[in-house]
Enzyme design. Structure first.
Site, PDB file in Angstrom:
ATOM      1  N   ASP A 109       0.824  -1.210   0.000  1.00 23.41           N
ATOM      2  CA  ASP A 109       0.000   0.000   0.000  1.00 23.41           C
ATOM      3  C   ASP A 109       0.858   1.260   0.000  1.00 23.41           C
ATOM      4  OD1 ASP A 109       0.818  -0.682   2.668  1.00 23.41           O
ATOM      5  OD2 ASP A 109      -0.534   0.871   3.409  1.00 23.41           O
ATOM      6  N   GLU A 110       0.280   2.328  -0.484  1.00 20.80           N
ATOM      7  CA  GLU A 110       0.855   3.676  -0.426  1.00 20.80           C
ATOM      8  C   GLU A 110       2.305   3.744  -0.925  1.00 20.80           C
ATOM      9  OE1 GLU A 110      -1.505   6.221   2.777  1.00 20.80           O
ATOM     10  OE2 GLU A 110      -0.180   4.774   3.737  1.00 20.80           O
TER      11      GLU A 110
END
Length: 364
Positions: free
Chosen positions: A95-96
């Site tokens: 993620d991210e």
């Protein structure tokens, strides 16, 4: 570097471990700084736009899949973790992943200058880690970003559905729908409903938002990116399979609440988790509707209240959901009026739903 996670499924719970992650990997730089891009840099440099930040919050660092030592280190970590933890699932994060962080790395800059893309950098990470996880006889779990991010994502063909589960956290049921439509199983962790750390303000030390009038602070979520606070009712009433076909619902394994630790530690852990996590457990295991299809948070209030006091008696610091007076005076803390967004009290209308066993307006 890793964190234990408990996932509440429709009939049981599973324990798995987050270990490898191309993003959120600053801690790896403590032992192997050469394999981590933008480690220990200021997260949002002065004079840059938000989209050019190195991390979404303080604490930078993303594993660099192009460094020759990266995968050697990862093999050692994967084998070590697999030998210690017998779980069938292995969460590999994803993620991210922010473009600016990878773009600041000289190795990745050289790759991009020859026509490569950041999505191809992520593909190199996935193409190495995924087969290794499968070879360890485990199912890989990734955050939704790996296939749904707007800028850096991989082609789903790289990840076989029989060995892959995705965890959704953005855009509510919209992300869940996209994941199951692609043929993958999903764990739902919507930040709109299941993020228990939300609503406590931000943690930046010099945020000028807090010098603004209250109405501006309120409009900005009080400094918390995922405001408002997720009440137990919000958690309980979330239908994680809303908008899915019966076939698609079969791919939803269950849900997970998340309590991120930027502003939470052992001193507040019990109160942040309980009894809101209990509300999710009942909703997923027993359903949040009665036999007529009506939401049953009215009767759930009584059950959760009693359950909270049982937890306290057992030494768990669960937060109260009502004053003790309400427990001593059944029905007196309920309402027979449905929510109305108008300010005029005369416009408040009676609920068209069923009235709960103790007078709480229950709606579908």
């Amino acid at each position: 570097m890793g964190a234990f996670r408990i996932v509440l499924r429709f009939r049981h719970s599973d324990l798995f471990r987050i270990q490898t992650n191309s993003g959120h990997s600053g801690s790896w730089a403590g032992a192997h700084p050469e394999i981590v891009s933008c480690a220990n840099k200021f997260w949002w440099p002065a004079g840059t736009k938000w989209e050019d930040r190195l991390a979404s919050e303080p604490g930078t660092g993303q594993l660099n899949p192009l460094h020759p030592k990266t995968f050697g280190v990862m093999i050692n970590v994967l084998e070590n973790v697999a030998s210690i933890f017998p779980e069938n699932f292995f969460h590999s994060g994803g993620d991210e992943i922010l473009p600016a962080c990878w773009k600041s790395d000289s190795l990745i800059q050289s790759f991009l200058s020859t026509g490569g893309t950041l999505s191809e950098v992520l593909e190199k990470f996935i193409n190495f880690v995924f087969p290794f996880i499968v070879a360890l006889d485990k199912t890989a779990i990734y955050w939704e970003d790996v296939i749904l991010d707007n800028e850096i994502k991989v082609d789903p063909s790289y990840l076989y559905p029989e060995y892959t589960i995705f965890q959704s956290w953005k855009n509510g049921t919209e992300s869940t729908k996209k994941i199951v439509q692609a043929g993958y199983r999903v764990i739902v962790s919507s930040s709109d409903y299941y993020y228990l750390d939300c609503g406590h303000g931000g943690f930046l030390g010099n945020d000028s938002l807090y010098d603004q009038p209250p109405e501006i602070q309120k409009a900005a979520g009080g400094g918390s990116w995922c405001s408002p606070f997720k009440t137990w009712q919000t958690v309980y009433n979330y239908d994680i399979t809303e908008g899915l076909t019966e076939e698609e619902k079969e791919l939803v394994l269950g849900g997970e609440v998340a309590l991120w630790s930027e502003q939470a530690d052992g001193t507040v852990l019990d109160a942040r988790l309980w009894p809101r996590t209990s509300a999710m457990a009942e909703a997923l295991w027993s359903g949040n509707r009665d036999e007529t299809g009506k939401k049953r948070y009215a009767e759930a209030t009584d059950r959760l209240n009693e359950w909270r006091h049982r937890m306290v008696n057992r030494g768990i610091g669960a937060e109260p959901i009502q004053p003790l007076w309400c427990l001593q005076n059944p029905g007196m803390c309920n309402t027979v009026h449905a929510y109305n967004s108008g300010d005029d009290e005369e416009n408040v209308t009676l609920s068209t739903g069923s009235v709960g066993s103790k007078g709480f307006a229950d709606s579908s």
